[in-house]
Structures are given as structure tokens and as C-alpha cells.
Design a protein around this motif. Structure first.
Motif, PDB file in Angstrom:
ATOM      1  N   THR A  86       0.841  -1.302  -0.094  1.00  0.00           N
ATOM      2  CA  THR A  86      -0.198   0.020  -0.021  1.00  0.00           C
ATOM      3  C   THR A  86       0.806   1.263   0.089  1.00  0.00           C
ATOM      4  N   VAL A  87       1.953   1.075   0.976  1.00  0.00           N
ATOM      5  CA  VAL A  87       2.763   2.272   0.987  1.00  0.00           C
ATOM      6  C   VAL A  87       3.512   2.624  -0.546  1.00  0.00           C
ATOM      7  N   ARG A  88       3.804   1.519  -1.078  1.00  0.00           N
ATOM      8  CA  ARG A  88       4.708   1.570  -2.422  1.00  0.00           C
ATOM      9  C   ARG A  88       3.587   2.127  -3.395  1.00  0.00           C
ATOM     10  N   LYS A  89       2.388   1.585  -3.371  1.00  0.00           N
ATOM     11  CA  LYS A  89       1.601   2.154  -4.566  1.00  0.00           C
ATOM     12  C   LYS A  89       1.195   3.723  -4.137  1.00  0.00           C
ATOM     13  N   ILE A  90       1.175   4.173  -2.976  1.00  0.00           N
ATOM     14  CA  ILE A  90       0.877   5.611  -2.770  1.00  0.00           C
ATOM     15  C   ILE A  90       2.058   6.558  -3.259  1.00  0.00           C
ATOM     16  N   LEU A  91       3.346   5.874  -2.843  1.00  0.00           N
ATOM     17  CA  LEU A  91       4.384   6.900  -3.363  1.00  0.00           C
ATOM     18  C   LEU A  91       4.824   6.624  -4.584  1.00  0.00           C
ATOM     19  N   HIS A  92       4.545   5.417  -5.365  1.00  0.00           N
ATOM     20  CA  HIS A  92       4.792   5.386  -6.634  1.00  0.00           C
ATOM     21  C   HIS A  92       3.750   5.995  -7.784  1.00  0.00           C
ATOM     22  N   LEU A 124       1.969   9.813  -5.585  1.00  0.00           N
ATOM     23  CA  LEU A 124       2.772  10.819  -5.580  1.00  0.00           C
ATOM     24  C   LEU A 124       3.845  10.895  -6.268  1.00  0.00           C
ATOM     25  N   HIS A 125       3.824   9.862  -7.570  1.00  0.00           N
ATOM     26  CA  HIS A 125       4.797  10.002  -8.466  1.00  0.00           C
ATOM     27  C   HIS A 125       6.482   9.910  -7.987  1.00  0.00           C
ATOM     28  N   MET A 126       6.475   9.167  -6.967  1.00  0.00           N
ATOM     29  CA  MET A 126       7.975   9.396  -6.296  1.00  0.00           C
ATOM     30  C   MET A 126       8.890   8.230  -6.898  1.00  0.00           C
ATOM     31  N   LYS A 127      10.133   8.084  -6.558  1.00  0.00           N
ATOM     32  CA  LYS A 127      10.785   7.070  -6.956  1.00  0.00           C
ATOM     33  C   LYS A 127      12.078   7.025  -5.921  1.00  0.00           C
ATOM     34  N   LYS A 128      12.706   6.034  -5.654  1.00  0.00           N
ATOM     35  CA  LYS A 128      13.907   6.023  -4.868  1.00  0.00           C
ATOM     36  C   LYS A 128      14.838   6.033  -5.727  1.00  0.00           C
ATOM     37  N   VAL A 129      15.926   6.852  -5.560  1.00  0.00           N
ATOM     38  CA  VAL A 129      17.115   7.131  -6.540  1.00  0.00           C
ATOM     39  C   VAL A 129      18.445   7.329  -5.315  1.00  0.00           C
ATOM     40  N   HIS A 181      17.365   7.787  -1.609  1.00  0.00           N
ATOM     41  CA  HIS A 181      16.560   8.533  -1.075  1.00  0.00           C
ATOM     42  C   HIS A 181      14.992   8.822  -1.865  1.00  0.00           C
ATOM     43  N   TRP A 182      13.977   8.990  -1.494  1.00  0.00           N
ATOM     44  CA  TRP A 182      12.816   9.154  -2.133  1.00  0.00           C
ATOM     45  C   TRP A 182      12.779  10.694  -2.804  1.00  0.00           C
ATOM     46  N   LYS A 183      12.523  10.681  -4.101  1.00  0.00           N
ATOM     47  CA  LYS A 183      12.173  12.111  -4.770  1.00  0.00           C
ATOM     48  C   LYS A 183      11.103  12.103  -5.480  1.00  0.00           C
TER      49      LYS A 183
END
Length: 181
Positions: free
Chosen positions: A12-18, A21-26, A85-87
């Protein structure tokens, strides 16, 4: 960490972030060092001065062979992974200066012009770049210019641009360059 903090399922957290919120971990971009504002300003001024000279003489760059040296370090997976980090798409990528020592380190000297690389020189391990070593590199460069850029060699029209490293500013190097025009 987020799923534990908000007591939610990881998916659920992954879906919300990706997806929401269109975030990705870089990973942070590793750079040799972070420049101070004064260093950045000085580089900008030097570039602006050069651009002004180019406006006066547009053909100036075609005859310049420049050189730079750089240290090549081994890629450190653990350091890179730790920097993740998430961006969001709008947020800038974090830069991180390399702090840990590399297991592998080698110096590469590259001479290039507007058409590409003229010569590369891997500095042997343990070799100090002093005036004696740099003179041998310059002798090799002259031969390489003769073979790779014959049009420069015929009319002796090329200009060597180098930084102010101690070996480059040595009297013997200046005399060699003056003697070879």
C-alpha cells in the motif's frame, strides 16, 4: 520504515509513493567534491570570458587541444546504496561527495579537441606527475598530434591549453613548449 511508522502494508505504501505521489527511490549522484559558491562563480566568470573571446574569433576553438587529468575510482556499491532517497519528479537529485577511500585508484590524462580525443595516458601506479614525467607525456602528445591531426602539424597551428598544475608550470616544461612553439 514508512509502512512501520504508519502501520500500513508495504505494498500500500509503495502504491501511494509510486502511483499517487509519482515518487521513486534514487541514489545520490556521487561527485568528487561539492564546490563553494565562490568556486562556482569563478568558473562561471572564466567561461564567460572565454565565450566573449569566441565571439571575437569564432574559429578559435578549432585549433585548441586541451588536457585534463582525473582520478578514476572503483565503484562502491554499499556507499551508493546507502545514499538512496525518495524524490518527486520536480525535486532535484541530491549530490553526495565521496568520503570513503577507494580500493582502486588510477589517474588518467586526456588530451582532446573539438573533434574528439587526441590522446589518453594512464599514469602508472606510484608515478608522481612531475615535470620530467609530464615532458615525456608532451613528447608523446606531439607524435600523436602529428598522426591524428596532420592538418595542425603541417602549419603548426594548434594551441595547447592546460591548467596550472605544478608540473605544467615548471620552467623546463615552459622551455620545452616555447622551443617547440
Amino acid at each position: 520504515m514508512i509502512s512501520e511508522a504508519v502501520n500500513a502494508d508495504k505494498e500500500t505504501v509503495r502504491k501511494i509513493l509510486h502511483e499517487e505521489l509519482h515518487m521513486k527511490k534514487v541514489c545520490a549522484k556521487l561527485v568528487p567534491k561539492n564546490l563553494t559558491p565562490d568556486q562556482k562563480l569563478l568558473r562561471q566568470q572564466v567561461c564567460s570570458d572565454f565565450l566573449e573571446r569566441l565571439k571575437e574569433d569564432p574559429g578559435l576553438t578549432k585549433n585548441i587541444i586541451t588536457c585534463d587529468e582525473t582520478w578514476i575510482f572503483q565503484y562502491d556499491v554499499e556507499t551508493k546504496r546507502q545514499s538512496m532517497h525518495w524524490k518527486t519528479p520536480e525535486s532535484p537529485r541530491i549530490k553526495k561527495a565521496r568520503m570513503s577511500k577507494s580500493k582502486f585508484k588510477a589517474m588518467l590524462i586526456v588530451f582532446f579537441d573539438i573533434n574528439g580525443i587526441v590522446m589518453t595516458e594512464w599514469v602508472p601506479e606510484g608515478q608522481t606527475i612531475n615535470q620530467t614525467y609530464y615532458l615525456s607525456v608532451l613528447a608523446t602528445l606531439r607524435e600523436r598530434v602529428r598522426k591524428k591531426r596532420p592538418e595542425f602539424w603541417k602549419n603548426n597551428s594548434w594551441i595547447l591549453h592546460q591548467d596550472n598544475a605544478p608540473a605544467n608550470n615548471a620552467l623546463s616544461v615552459k622551455q620545452y613548449l616555447a622551443g617547440k612553439r
